[in-house]
Design an enzyme around this catalytic site. Structure first.
Site, PDB file in Angstrom:
ATOM      1  CD  GLU A 149      22.036  -8.810-133.173  1.00 34.22           C
ATOM      2  OE1 GLU A 149      21.442  -9.215-132.158  1.00 34.22           O
ATOM      3  OE2 GLU A 149      23.026  -9.396-133.643  1.00 34.22           O
ATOM      4  N   GLY A 150      18.211  -3.917-133.413  1.00 35.85           N
ATOM      5  CA  GLY A 150      17.143  -3.221-132.703  1.00 35.85           C
ATOM      6  C   GLY A 150      17.743  -2.104-131.876  1.00 35.85           C
TER       7      GLY A 150
END
Length: 815
Positions: A498-499
């Protein structure tokens, strides 16, 4: 002397006006009054008034200011700040700003923070935690999942579906639970304390996935069809965004679709041929419906004049011909379902686009907005839950385990990492709660979600390492009684997904925060490139002069609070937290000042100066973490027994902030760091790291049954059931403490100091001496069984540790 006093008065008045952020007109009037006083005292003459008029009139006459000052400035601005790309614009505009904008503005309103409602669970949400969540935690055997099955057992999959675990975000009208973000966080925290596989499996469908996207953007037909099926567990969703060539740079996905006509289920329809190759997709191996992000093209103009429509999101049943579900990935021995998915020219109707054909090309905004919500709940909650369980379990273990005839938790070398775990557990729970409060208030906090994703997963990883160091061999040797090892292995997964954390810190937090949170920058950028020249000039004039006043105010505030160590700045309380609020006022002004100077000196190049951006982002992040900690202390009733946890968390965050600020000044563009240091740190660095005494107090809380310790581990799974070594150890912890006075009684009666081990033998001697009752004997015997279970580690037959045999065909081929 009179002239000197007048000059000081003028400087004081102008400085006070800037500090208090009064309007330009009010500042002009105040300066005029001081000049009148000067004229009355025969200090100022005609020249002073001419200078005043030459400066004041152009600034206060709007038409003159716009045409002769702002018009040249807007041309310069366009040369310094390039126009945003459409992707950048969508990312910036997606989501909302909240409390982080106050922190960025250099003058936090603490009443506003404390007036946000306290997070609470409804009766239904609490019943779900006490019922199905407690039950599934009892069912799960983590060793079986990670070492034997390589998956959650079928009965747990069915239990999750039957009890709506995948439907927490789905509205009740579609058969979902419709729980608050805070409730979802509490569920995930409890599950994460038991199993990262369990928490991940439940978390993903309730964050960035088809359910979230459908509720916000889906057509009525899509909602009516899919949402009830998702709520009942008849569909298992996943969302495919990440490609081998595009990980954190999700906007560069190579996967594409081409609008065309084709045959679907025996009919010719307008649709699209999709080609994708995705990796690292959680639940992909078991998904029945695939959310897919791709770039849509319309070369034949079947939808309109535009050929490149942009990123689009569609919902594809995995049984559509051509959809290929790959084999499983193996992420660091963590057995949640994760794998690739592929497709080559898979034809589907345009109605498969989430929101229908009119939403073609709108996928990036959809993803950024939904990701800001999901990213603010799932990983931060999993991280907080894991550390809360680790904190209480480590406290129990450190009190049970003895070395050098002492519980190891009394050794100063152990107290230091224990304090880090306990202080972070308090902070992380506070941050997760404040963030979900924002979401429940209707915010889509894109900047905050990036802050909490990075900092909570980072702190989680460091806390797990500390816990492993304290447990030693107990943490290293895997098996049914090891409650740390698998979490230690899995920690880098949260850092990566997620990043990736490096990118999140270097580019996202400040990259979005500087534009979204600054009160004037976004308005300047939009007005500078406005197609309506007159409107753009008027808006730019208002923004740029507001910005100049804002920057001047932050310079004065930074200078004054540096000189006074911020002792005269506002604080909502006069207790031991007062200095924390005042120091945050100071650092907030520093952040605002340094942001403006960085943007002024670097312009559009600031986004390429990632280490400058990262350090500025650190200032904003640590201010947010500290705010959340103080907000929790307020919401809990300002309980003085919790103060050591609050103090440790705040002082650690502010010290980290100060480190980043120091590094920023050492590397500030154009050599301005030396001059800025004189303004910001005129008497040196003001913050000290948490003291040894504070470490001791936190470690003591972790090893002492008390209300503060209970609040530290609130909501986690402590039932001493068969497969819960943490719960069993917690019961042993209580038994050991109850056994200590009985041990002392036997030693006194025996006239010698017995070793605090073999408590069953101590019980036998106490019985022989007639100093123990039957219940006391039973307690000592039970405590010894638990003590050995807590300090011993698992062992295995060699065959149990061998990998599963390959399928017969592969064995024969190898032979």
């Amino acid at each position: 002397m009179t002239t000197l006093l007048w000059i000081i008065a003028m400087i004081f008045v102008l400085g006070a006006m800037a500090y208090l952020r009064v309007s330009l007109l009010s500042t002009t009037v105040a300066a005029a009054i001081v000049l009148v006083v000067g004229s009355t005292l025969d200090i100022t003459g005609v020249i002073a008034w001419i200078i005043f008029i030459v400066i004041a009139l152009p600034l206060n006459i709007k038409s003159f200011r716009q045409n002769f000052i702002s018009r040249p400035l807007i041309k310069v601005y366009r040369g310094i700040m390039p126009e945003m790309s459409s992707t950048e614009k969508e990312a910036i505009e997606a989501g909302t700003t909240w409390w982080e904008a106050d922190l960025f503005a250099g003058n936090p309103n603490w009443s506003k923070l404390h007036n946000y409602p306290k997070a609470r669970l409804t009766a239904d949400e609490q019943a779900f935690l006490d019922g199905p969540v407690e039950e599934v935690c009892k069912m799960l055997n983590q060793h079986e999942v990670s070492h034997v099955l390589g998956d959650l057992p079928p009965e747990i999959w069915q239990f999750l579906k039957d009890h709506g675990f995948f439907a927490m975000i789905i509205k009740k009208k579609f058969g979902g639970l419709e729980y608050s973000a805070y409730a979802q966080s509490c569920v995930l925290q409890k599950l994460a304390g038991v199993s990262s596989e369990l928490a991940s499996t439940v978390g993903v469908p309730n964050s960035l996935g088809p359910g979230e996207l459908l509720q916000h953007y889906g057509t009525k037909d899509q909602q009516d069809h899919y949402l009830p099926r998702l709520a009942k567990g008849l569909e298992v969703p996943c969302f495919a965004l990440t490609s081998p060539e595009a990980g954190s740079d999700a906007g560069s996905i190579p996967d594409f679709g081409v609008v065309c006509k084709g045959e679907f289920q025996g009919e010719e329809v307008l649709g699209m041929k999709l080609t994708w190759n995705k990796r690292y997709i959680t639940l992909a191996p078991v998904a029945t419906v695939l959310g897919l992000a791709f770039k849509l093209r319309d070369p034949d103009h079947l939808l309109g004049d535009k050929e490149e429509l942009g990123i689009t999101c569609a919902l594809i049943p995995t049984d559509v011909p051509g959809v290929e579900t790959g084999r499983r990935h193996f992420p660091l021995n963590c057995m949640f379902q994760n794998g690739p998915t592929r497709g080559n020219e898979v034809f589907v109707p345009l109605s498969f686009i989430i929101g229908g054909p009119e939403m073609a090309g709108q996928g990036w905004r959809m993803l950024v907005e939904c990701l800001s919500v999901g990213r603010g709940i799932t990983l931060p909650s999993n991280s907080a839950g894991g550390v809360k369980t680790a904190a209480v379990a480590t406290g129990a273990y450190a009190r049970i385990r003895r070395q050098f005839k002492l519980p190891i938790g009394k050794l100063e070398g152990i107290e230091e990492p224990m304090a880090r775990i306990g202080g972070n557990a308090y902070l992380m729970d506070a941050v997760a709660t404040l963030t979900t409060t924002a979401i429940d208030l209707g915010e889509k906090p894109s900047v905050i979600s990036a802050i909490v994703k990075y900092h909570l997963t980072d702190r989680m990883q460091k806390c797990v390492i500390d816990a492993m160091d304290i447990h030693g061999g107990k943490g290293v040797c895997l098996g049914p009684n090891n409650y740390l090892g698998r979490g230690y292995q899995a920690a880098p997964i949260a850092i990566t997904v997620e990043g990736a954390n490096i990118l999140t810190r270097s580019m996202i937090i400040y990259g979005q925060g500087a534009i979204r949170c600054h009160p004037y920058v976004l308005a300047e950028m939009e007005s500078a490139f406005d197609t309506d020249a007159n409107r753009g000039l008027a808006n730019f004039d208002a923004a740029i002069f507001g910005h100049i006043g804002f920057a001047t105010s932050n310079f004065i505030r930074s200078f004054w609070m540096g000189l006074t160590s911020s002792r005269f700045s506002n604080s909502p309380y006069s207790d031991k937290t007062k200095r924390y609020y005042q120091q945050m006022n100071r650092f907030s002004a520093n952040l605002a000042l340094l942001s403006d100077l960085a943007m002024a000196t670097l312009g559009g190049n600031l986004k390429r100066k990632e280490r400058i951006s990262a350090r500025l982002g650190d200032l904003l992040s640590q201010l947010y973490l500290t705010s959340a900690t103080l907000k929790r202390y307020q919401d809990d009733g300002r309980l003085t027994e919790d103060l050591p946890l609050v103090q440790w968390a705040v002082e650690d965050s502010l010290y980290k902030l100060q480190d980043s600020l120091d590094d920023l000044l050492n590397n500030f563009p154009m050599g301005l760091g030396i001059a800025l240091r004189a303004v910001i740190f005129p008497f040196g660095r003001p913050i000290k790291r948490p003291s040894d005494v504070l470490d001791h107090k936190v470690a003591k809380i972790m090893q002492t049954p008390c209300a503060s310790r209970d609040r530290l581990g609130k909501g986690q799974f402590w039932t001493p059931s068969e497969f819960n070594p943490v719960g069993i150890q917690e019961q042993t912890f209580k038994d050991i403490l109850a056994a200590e006075p009985l041990y002392d009684k036997v030693c006194k009666a025996a006239g010698k100091r017995l070793p605090f081990m073999w408590l069953d033998k101590v019980a036998a001697e106490g019985k022989a001496l007639g100093v123990l009752s039957d219940s006391e004997i039973a307690l000592l015997e039970r405590a010894e069984i638990g003590r050995l279970k807590s300090i011993n580690v698992d062992d295995f037959d060699t065959d149990e540790l061998r990998a599963q045999l390959a399928p017969k065909a592969k064995r024969e081929k190898a032979a």
